[in-house]
Design an enzyme around this catalytic site. Structure first.
Site, PDB file in Angstrom:
ATOM      1  N   TRP A  85      35.048   2.039  46.807  1.00 46.93           N
ATOM      2  CA  TRP A  85      34.926   1.843  47.681  1.00 46.93           C
ATOM      3  C   TRP A  85      35.464   2.464  48.910  1.00 46.93           C
ATOM      4  O   TRP A  85      35.989   1.919  48.992  1.00 46.93           O
ATOM      5  CB  TRP A  85      33.803   0.617  47.999  1.00 46.93           C
ATOM      6  CG  TRP A  85      32.989   1.299  49.150  1.00 46.93           C
ATOM      7  CD1 TRP A  85      31.469   1.954  49.380  1.00 46.93           C
ATOM      8  CD2 TRP A  85      32.729   1.083  50.981  1.00 46.93           C
ATOM      9  NE1 TRP A  85      31.493   2.514  50.284  1.00 46.93           N
ATOM     10  CE2 TRP A  85      32.665   1.969  51.688  1.00 46.93           C
ATOM     11  CE3 TRP A  85      34.289   1.071  51.282  1.00 46.93           C
ATOM     12  CZ2 TRP A  85      32.490   2.101  52.965  1.00 46.93           C
ATOM     13  CZ3 TRP A  85      34.436   0.897  52.659  1.00 46.93           C
ATOM     14  CH2 TRP A  85      33.345   1.127  53.506  1.00 46.93           C
TER      15      TRP A  85
ATOM     16  N   ASP B 140      18.049   8.668  58.573  1.00 43.31           N
ATOM     17  CA  ASP B 140      19.495   7.700  57.482  1.00 43.31           C
ATOM     18  C   ASP B 140      18.810   6.531  57.148  1.00 43.31           C
ATOM     19  O   ASP B 140      17.161   6.229  58.142  1.00 43.31           O
ATOM     20  CB  ASP B 140      20.845   8.147  57.429  1.00 43.31           C
ATOM     21  CG  ASP B 140      21.154   7.370  56.503  1.00 43.31           C
ATOM     22  OD1 ASP B 140      21.397   6.396  56.190  1.00 43.31           O
ATOM     23  OD2 ASP B 140      21.644   8.153  55.812  1.00 43.31           O
ATOM     24  N   ASP B 141      19.565   5.413  57.443  1.00 41.69           N
ATOM     25  CA  ASP B 141      18.456   4.625  57.375  1.00 41.69           C
ATOM     26  C   ASP B 141      17.699   3.338  58.738  1.00 41.69           C
ATOM     27  O   ASP B 141      18.687   4.479  59.176  1.00 41.69           O
ATOM     28  CB  ASP B 141      19.892   2.737  56.738  1.00 41.69           C
ATOM     29  CG  ASP B 141      19.143   1.300  56.349  1.00 41.69           C
ATOM     30  OD1 ASP B 141      18.512   1.507  56.159  1.00 41.69           O
ATOM     31  OD2 ASP B 141      20.614   1.211  55.821  1.00 41.69           O
TER      32      ASP B 141
ATOM     33  N   ARG C 163      25.936  -7.291  50.344  1.00 38.24           N
ATOM     34  CA  ARG C 163      24.955  -6.546  51.043  1.00 38.24           C
ATOM     35  C   ARG C 163      23.058  -7.541  51.796  1.00 38.24           C
ATOM     36  O   ARG C 163      22.395  -6.608  52.078  1.00 38.24           O
ATOM     37  CB  ARG C 163      24.649  -4.567  51.142  1.00 38.24           C
ATOM     38  CG  ARG C 163      25.030  -4.427  52.607  1.00 38.24           C
ATOM     39  CD  ARG C 163      24.401  -3.084  52.481  1.00 38.24           C
ATOM     40  NE  ARG C 163      24.614  -2.254  53.882  1.00 38.24           N
ATOM     41  CZ  ARG C 163      24.548  -0.742  53.830  1.00 38.24           C
ATOM     42  NH1 ARG C 163      23.372  -0.447  53.732  1.00 38.24           N
ATOM     43  NH2 ARG C 163      24.699  -0.404  54.922  1.00 38.24           N
TER      44      ARG C 163
ATOM     45  N   LYS D  30      17.484  11.610  50.620  1.00 36.59           N
ATOM     46  CA  LYS D  30      18.769  10.908  50.412  1.00 36.59           C
ATOM     47  C   LYS D  30      18.111  10.053  49.863  1.00 36.59           C
ATOM     48  O   LYS D  30      18.014   8.502  50.330  1.00 36.59           O
ATOM     49  CB  LYS D  30      19.655  10.489  51.676  1.00 36.59           C
ATOM     50  CG  LYS D  30      21.134  10.100  51.212  1.00 36.59           C
ATOM     51  CD  LYS D  30      21.540   9.756  52.444  1.00 36.59           C
ATOM     52  CE  LYS D  30      22.869   9.097  52.658  1.00 36.59           C
ATOM     53  NZ  LYS D  30      23.354   9.213  53.377  1.00 36.59           N
TER      54      LYS D  30
ATOM     55  N   ASP E 299      19.367   6.333  47.570  1.00 37.75           N
ATOM     56  CA  ASP E 299      21.243   5.760  47.823  1.00 37.75           C
ATOM     57  C   ASP E 299      20.779   4.192  46.925  1.00 37.75           C
ATOM     58  O   ASP E 299      19.610   4.146  46.162  1.00 37.75           O
ATOM     59  CB  ASP E 299      21.145   4.872  49.578  1.00 37.75           C
ATOM     60  CG  ASP E 299      22.333   5.292  49.797  1.00 37.75           C
ATOM     61  OD1 ASP E 299      23.315   4.894  48.508  1.00 37.75           O
ATOM     62  OD2 ASP E 299      23.124   4.532  50.871  1.00 37.75           O
ATOM     63  N   MET E 300      21.552   3.598  46.889  1.00 33.57           N
ATOM     64  CA  MET E 300      21.872   2.504  45.429  1.00 33.57           C
ATOM     65  C   MET E 300      23.058   1.984  46.194  1.00 33.57           C
ATOM     66  O   MET E 300      24.378   2.757  45.834  1.00 33.57           O
ATOM     67  CB  MET E 300      22.303   3.181  44.525  1.00 33.57           C
ATOM     68  CG  MET E 300      21.572   2.588  43.636  1.00 33.57           C
ATOM     69  SD  MET E 300      22.962   1.172  43.166  1.00 33.57           S
ATOM     70  CE  MET E 300      22.911   0.767  41.105  1.00 33.57           C
TER      71      MET E 300
ATOM     72  N   ASP F 237      31.710   7.603  51.118  1.00 32.02           N
ATOM     73  CA  ASP F 237      31.374   7.255  52.075  1.00 32.02           C
ATOM     74  C   ASP F 237      32.419   6.688  53.691  1.00 32.02           C
ATOM     75  O   ASP F 237      32.578   7.083  54.857  1.00 32.02           O
ATOM     76  CB  ASP F 237      31.081   5.606  52.477  1.00 32.02           C
ATOM     77  CG  ASP F 237      29.334   5.057  52.065  1.00 32.02           C
ATOM     78  OD1 ASP F 237      28.986   5.842  52.524  1.00 32.02           O
ATOM     79  OD2 ASP F 237      29.247   3.690  52.117  1.00 32.02           O
TER      80      ASP F 237
HETATM   81  C1  GLA Z   1      25.020   3.400  52.504  1.00 28.66           C
HETATM   82  C2  GLA Z   1      25.753   4.835  52.137  1.00 28.66           C
HETATM   83  C3  GLA Z   1      25.670   5.512  53.830  1.00 28.66           C
HETATM   84  C4  GLA Z   1      24.207   5.378  54.479  1.00 28.66           C
HETATM   85  C5  GLA Z   1      24.096   3.750  54.394  1.00 28.66           C
HETATM   86  C6  GLA Z   1      23.464   3.412  55.246  1.00 28.66           C
HETATM   87  O1  GLA Z   1      26.390   2.790  52.940  1.00 28.66           O
HETATM   88  O2  GLA Z   1      26.214   5.359  51.728  1.00 28.66           O
HETATM   89  O3  GLA Z   1      25.823   7.143  53.651  1.00 28.66           O
HETATM   90  O4  GLA Z   1      23.840   5.712  54.526  1.00 28.66           O
HETATM   91  O5  GLA Z   1      24.364   3.523  53.513  1.00 28.66           O
HETATM   92  O6  GLA Z   1      22.797   2.239  55.188  1.00 28.66           O
END
Ligand code: GLA
Length: 728
Positions: free
Chosen positions: A194, A361-362, A438, A471, A473-474, A543
């Site tokens: 990561w 984003d989140d 997480r 976007k 995500d996982m 990231d």
């Molecule tokens: C992951 C993605 C990030 C962001 C966070 C949000 O880590 O790689 O770019 O979107 O989740 O929780």
């Protein structure tokens, strides 16, 4: 163009006729010959009907040269003839000790599998070869699809139960690829972790097996399903390079094996680890596609061939797809603290810079204020967005930008309405712990009710709102991959069914919302592969957005994947590793892919904004060349204090050269940079964006640029520059 013409020429000679046929069967020799612009691939039938690999290397034009397969003799009672046969798709049976492509267990415990040729079928650029076990109808179809102008072959297999009994597949590979007999080969592969994905490794291949794999459920940050093999002497520009990439986003494995008899083979497909796939009579399993090719001009050409294939034949809209727009994402600026007002303020600033796609984003949904709650509840958080998302999206659209939204559909926080209602929807072994990572658990997407829930939630969002882009995500690996609702013999199908259902959700969403675009993210680059690329426009590369670290991550990424799919952001400094680099350096690093900005624009100075506006405008002038052109990696960040990459437009009209000096030592000049891929006889207009080019002439020939090279005043640490060449 040149590649296509060369291919036609070769095929025409080889076939002794004018038909441009890439796949031919020579019945008198019982051989199949597949020819592309870069290579030929030959298989033949042995005396007992076994399918053997014969050749995979530079194009062969004279079919008379090829010999029919002859019988081999046992060398000793320890070294049976099977060891020498290079079986194209070895079933585990008889005296076979190398890596099998297929291994099964019948319901009576019998595990012997010896595959023999039955028939074949050629349909344009696809060849299907039917094999069958010597005793029962364990039927295997080997599929070959050739991309004649790209030098690439795709291989996969369908295993069908034509018997009257159940059997269980315990290993199902897509292909075994063989190098020409020899030793001294070298393996290139991508490993990492990561925030440090796709690090390029090169090491000698010795006797034994080297395994690249994922056991984590997703593609993984630790290895990427790509390999390249050369004879130990290839460079970016020279030498033969065999390469391949597997199109699968779940557990995969690629093993690189050198036998005692100088055979080097690469076997890849579904990871046999914890694998068990039960087939009732009439059922079948199809393995992922494994793309492979041989380049004659080094690692650079191997990458360019793959990039061409991806853009033309793998990404969802192929050559009709738009170039990636400039994106803004506030994650690093706001983390979970998003709201309508704050996002609108950022949207104003982003639009002024020239951003075209604004992504939230989140943090916008459920009870999501940090990573402890909310995942699974895909409804808008009304405290943060009292009127839903419509006002924000309308605002963003009014500013001339598309709107994108972050989702992480495969996950659930135990602290969520979804989990409280359906605790059985996560993968689990009953009564055993459910490991949280997480603070989240993985939904068992293999279940069709879970699949429908996820599809429904995303479809609702895409229907209700003007969302151009998800976007996706996982953010964690699998653990306790139990599926207690199905019969024990079917539970391990989860590994495959999960990915099939993931693909199915995306395919259906895209069919219903044709304008929707998707970015594949898995905590950065944990889901970067050609299987998901069939369904997404971009990958979130890592990231880690720190520009100097990124040069290595991007170098590795570029081995296998085109710059078009490499999402790259400019973020604030000091970055996650506490390093600070100048804003121009950060921009130029990110402009080598699909440019994004992830900085806190509220904190930018007027000077930052001006420079950023200039860089975005430059990006728009060169992005067709970067994203759709040919990449030449000139200086590697692994070996030099200077990194240089050049991109040449497919029509040759524009070329761009990026150069980065990482650390200077006093009075040590930076290296001269010799360009590549230009027209020797053309004259190019030379534009330096910052005056760091020593050459003062505004017009230089291709010959001068490639053979004399260019010198730069790169005198500071983290110095950078860009030169734009235009053919006159
Ligand atoms: C992951 C993605 C990030 C962001 C966070 C949000 O880590 O790689 O770019 O979107 O989740 O929780």
């Amino acid at each position: 163009m040149f590649r296509a013409a060369l291919w036609l020429l070769l095929v025409c000679f080889g076939a002794c006729s004018l038909s441009a046929q890439a796949i031919r069967y020579l019945p008198e020799k019982r051989l199949w010959v597949i020819t592309t612009s870069q290579n030929s691939y030959v298989m033949g039938l042995g005396p007992q009907g076994q399918l053997e690999h014969i050749y995979w290397d530079a194009p062969l034009w004279r079919t008379e040269d090829l010999q029919a397969v002859t019988a081999k003799r046992d060398i000793s009672s320890f070294d049976p003839h099977q060891m020498l046969e290079n079986e194209e798709f070895p079933g585990w049976g008889g005296p076979l000790y190398d890596e099998p492509a297929l291994k099964i267990t019948r319901s009576n415990g019998d595990r012997d599998l010896v595959l023999r040729y039955v028939s074949h079928h050629i349909d344009g650029d696809q060849l299907d070869i039917q094999l069958k076990d010597i005793h029962d109808a364990v039927n295997v179809t080997l599929h070959y699809r050739v991309y004649p102008t790209m030098g690439i072959l795709s291989r996969w297999a369908t295993i069908a139960n034509g018997t009257k009994q159940d059997f269980t597949i315990v290993s199902a590979q897509s292909a075994a690829w063989y190098m020409p007999p020899g030793t001294g080969y070298r393996l290139s592969y991508l490993s990492g972790r990561w925030a440090a994905e796709t690090q390029l490794n090169r090491e000698p291949i010795h006797e034994g097996i080297k395994v690249l794999e994922s056991r984590e459920g997703h593609t993984s940050h630790n290895f990427n399903p790509w390999f390249a093999i050369d004879d130990g002497s290839a460079t970016e520009q020279n030498g033969r390079v065999w390469f391949g990439a597997l199109a699968w986003s779940g557990n995969w494995r690629i093993s690189v094996e050198q036998t005692p008899y100088r055979q080097v083979r690469v076997t890849g497909g579904l990871n046999p680890f914890d694998f068990s796939y039960h087939l009732k009579p009439g059922e079948s399993l199809t393995t992922p596609q494994f793309y492979g090719g041989v380049a004659q001009h080094g690692f650079g050409e191997a990458s360019r061939l793959l990039h061409d294939l991806e853009r033309a034949d793998i990404e969802p809209h192929g050559l009709k797809a738009r170039v990636r727009p400039v994106l803004y994402n506030s994650w690093e600026a706001t983390t979970f603290h998003v709201n309508e007002e704050g996002q609108k303020a950022l949207a104003d600033k982003a639009a002024k810079l020239g951003v075209e796609l604004f992504v939230m984003d989140d943090g916008w949904f459920g009870a999501r204020n940090d990573d402890h709650a909310g995942l699974g509840d895909w409804t808008v958080n009304r405290q943060k967005f009292p009127n839903g998302l419509a006002p924000l999206i309308a605002y963003v659209n009014h500013l001339g930008m598309d709107f994108g939204l972050w989702v992480e559909p495969e996950m659930v926080n135990p602290n969520s309405d979804l989990y409280r209602a359906h605790p059985d929807w996560v993968m689990n072994f009953p009564g055993r712990p459910r490991s949280e990572l997480r603070n989240q658990l993985v939904l068992n997407l293999a279940r069709d009710d879970v699949k429908e829930y996820i599809y429904g939630a995303l479809d609702k969002l895409a229907t209700e709102y003007n969302i151009r882009y998800f976007k996706w995500d996982m953010n964690r690996t699998f653990s306790e991959p139990g599926w207690p609702e199905v019969a024990p013999e079917d539970q391990q199908k989860l590994w495959v069914k999960y990915v099939d259902n993931l693909y199915d959700i995306i395919d259906r969403l895209r069919a219903k919302h044709p304008n929707l675009e998707i970015e594949s993210c898995s905590g950065g680059g944990g889901r970067v592969d050609l299987g998901i690329l069939r369904r997404v426009e971009e990958f979130w590369t890592s990231d880690n957005t720190e520009a100097f670290d990124r040069l290595r991550i991007q170098e590795g990424f570029s081995q296998a994947y085109s710059a078009k799919f490499m999402s790259a952001w400019v973020t604030d400094v000091p970055n996650m590793n506490h390093r600070s680099t100048p804003l121009q350096y950060r921009f130029l690093v990110a402009m080598q892919g699909a440019l994004g900005i992830g900085a806190n624009l509220n904190k930018w100075t007027e000077e930052d904004t001006q420079l950023a506006t200039k860089m975005v405008a430059i990006d728009k002038r060169i992005r067709n060349t970067v994203q759709l052109g040919d990449l030449y990696r000139i200086l590697s960040p692994r070996t030099n204090d200077t990194t240089a990459n050049e991109y040449v437009a497919r029509n040759g009209d524009q070329a761009v050269l990026f150069a980065f000096r990482h650390s200077q030592q006093y009075n040590t000049p930076p290296p001269t940079i010799y360009l590549r891929g230009l027209d020797e006889h053309a004259v190019y207009h030379v534009e330096s964006i910052d005056g760091k080019l020593v050459e003062k002439s505004e017009a230089l020939s291709g010959a001068y640029l490639m053979h004399h090279g260019l010198d730069f005043k790169l005198t500071d640490d983290f110095d950078s520059t860009l030169v734009i060449l235009k053919k006159q």
